[in-house]
Design a protein around this motif. Sequence first.
Motif, short mmCIF file in Angstrom:
data_model
loop_
_atom_site.label_atom_id
_atom_site.label_comp_id
_atom_site.label_asym_id
_atom_site.label_seq_id
_atom_site.Cartn_x
_atom_site.Cartn_y
_atom_site.Cartn_z
N ASP A 272 0.84 -1.19 0.00
CA ASP A 272 0.00 0.00 0.00
C ASP A 272 0.87 1.25 0.00
N LEU A 273 0.35 2.31 -0.56
CA LEU A 273 1.12 3.54 -0.69
C LEU A 273 1.58 4.10 0.65
N ASP A 274 0.71 4.04 1.65
CA ASP A 274 1.09 4.59 2.95
C ASP A 274 2.17 3.75 3.63
N VAL A 275 2.32 2.52 3.22
CA VAL A 275 3.38 1.66 3.74
C VAL A 275 4.68 1.89 2.96
N ALA A 276 4.56 2.05 1.65
CA ALA A 276 5.73 2.16 0.78
C ALA A 276 6.39 3.54 0.83
N PHE A 277 5.59 4.59 1.03
CA PHE A 277 6.11 5.94 0.91
C PHE A 277 5.72 6.80 2.10
N LYS A 278 6.73 7.37 2.74
CA LYS A 278 6.49 8.29 3.85
C LYS A 278 6.11 9.67 3.34
N ASP A 279 6.72 10.08 2.24
CA ASP A 279 6.52 11.42 1.68
C ASP A 279 5.22 11.48 0.89
N PRO A 280 4.34 12.45 1.22
CA PRO A 280 3.08 12.59 0.48
C PRO A 280 3.29 12.80 -1.03
N ALA A 281 4.36 13.47 -1.41
CA ALA A 281 4.63 13.69 -2.83
C ALA A 281 4.92 12.36 -3.54
N ASP A 282 5.60 11.46 -2.86
CA ASP A 282 5.88 10.14 -3.44
C ASP A 282 4.59 9.33 -3.59
N ARG A 283 3.71 9.44 -2.61
CA ARG A 283 2.41 8.74 -2.71
C ARG A 283 1.60 9.29 -3.88
N GLU A 284 1.63 10.62 -4.06
CA GLU A 284 0.90 11.23 -5.17
C GLU A 284 1.49 10.80 -6.51
N ALA A 285 2.82 10.73 -6.59
CA ALA A 285 3.46 10.26 -7.82
C ALA A 285 3.05 8.82 -8.12
N ALA A 286 2.95 8.00 -7.09
CA ALA A 286 2.52 6.61 -7.28
C ALA A 286 1.08 6.55 -7.76
N ARG A 287 0.23 7.39 -7.20
CA ARG A 287 -1.17 7.44 -7.66
C ARG A 287 -1.22 7.84 -9.14
N ASN A 288 -0.42 8.83 -9.51
CA ASN A 288 -0.37 9.25 -10.91
C ASN A 288 0.10 8.12 -11.81
N PHE A 289 1.10 7.38 -11.36
CA PHE A 289 1.61 6.22 -12.11
C PHE A 289 0.49 5.19 -12.31
N MET A 290 -0.24 4.89 -11.24
CA MET A 290 -1.33 3.91 -11.35
C MET A 290 -2.41 4.42 -12.31
N ASP A 291 -2.72 5.71 -12.24
CA ASP A 291 -3.73 6.28 -13.15
C ASP A 291 -3.27 6.17 -14.60
N LEU A 292 -2.00 6.46 -14.85
CA LEU A 292 -1.48 6.37 -16.22
C LEU A 292 -1.55 4.93 -16.73
N LEU A 293 -1.20 3.98 -15.88
CA LEU A 293 -1.30 2.57 -16.30
C LEU A 293 -2.75 2.20 -16.62
N ASP A 294 -3.66 2.64 -15.77
CA ASP A 294 -5.08 2.34 -15.99
C ASP A 294 -5.57 2.93 -17.30
N GLN A 295 -5.15 4.15 -17.60
CA GLN A 295 -5.57 4.83 -18.83
C GLN A 295 -5.07 4.14 -20.08
N HIS A 296 -3.93 3.45 -19.94
CA HIS A 296 -3.32 2.79 -21.09
C HIS A 296 -3.40 1.27 -21.03
N GLY A 297 -4.34 0.78 -20.23
CA GLY A 297 -4.55 -0.67 -20.15
C GLY A 297 -3.42 -1.41 -19.51
N GLY A 298 -2.76 -0.80 -18.51
CA GLY A 298 -1.60 -1.38 -17.87
C GLY A 298 -1.94 -2.42 -16.82
N ALA A 299 -0.95 -2.77 -16.03
CA ALA A 299 -1.03 -3.84 -15.04
C ALA A 299 -1.90 -3.47 -13.86
N SER A 300 -2.22 -4.50 -13.07
CA SER A 300 -2.98 -4.44 -11.81
C SER A 300 -4.26 -3.72 -12.02
#
Length: 87
Positions: free
Chosen positions: A59-87
């Motif tokens: 989970d993001l809150d486990v993997a990243f202490k910095d809120p900016a890193d969690r937001e970057a991870a959310r953006n990464f997941m959104d980009l994957l979802d938009q392009h038919g990516g993993a998970s």
Amino acid sequence: MNFDDQLQRYFGTTDMAAIAPSALDAGVERMKVDLGLEIDRGRRFALWALLHMFGNAPDLDVAFKDPADREAARNFMDLLDQHGGAS
């Protein structure tokens, strides 16, 4: 981090289709250990992203202490979802 280098390091091949189930499990486990030990933010993010692509990221809150890193991870997941990516 180069994607092919990481596949070779953790799974012994750059061909995702050739990864045996047992090698997949072992490689993912090694990635999780490395993620827990990694202190460089960029390398940590790259390991988390690879784990996410294999459906095994913490989970993001486990993997990243910095809120900016969690937001970057959310953006990464959104980009994957938009392009038919993993998970």
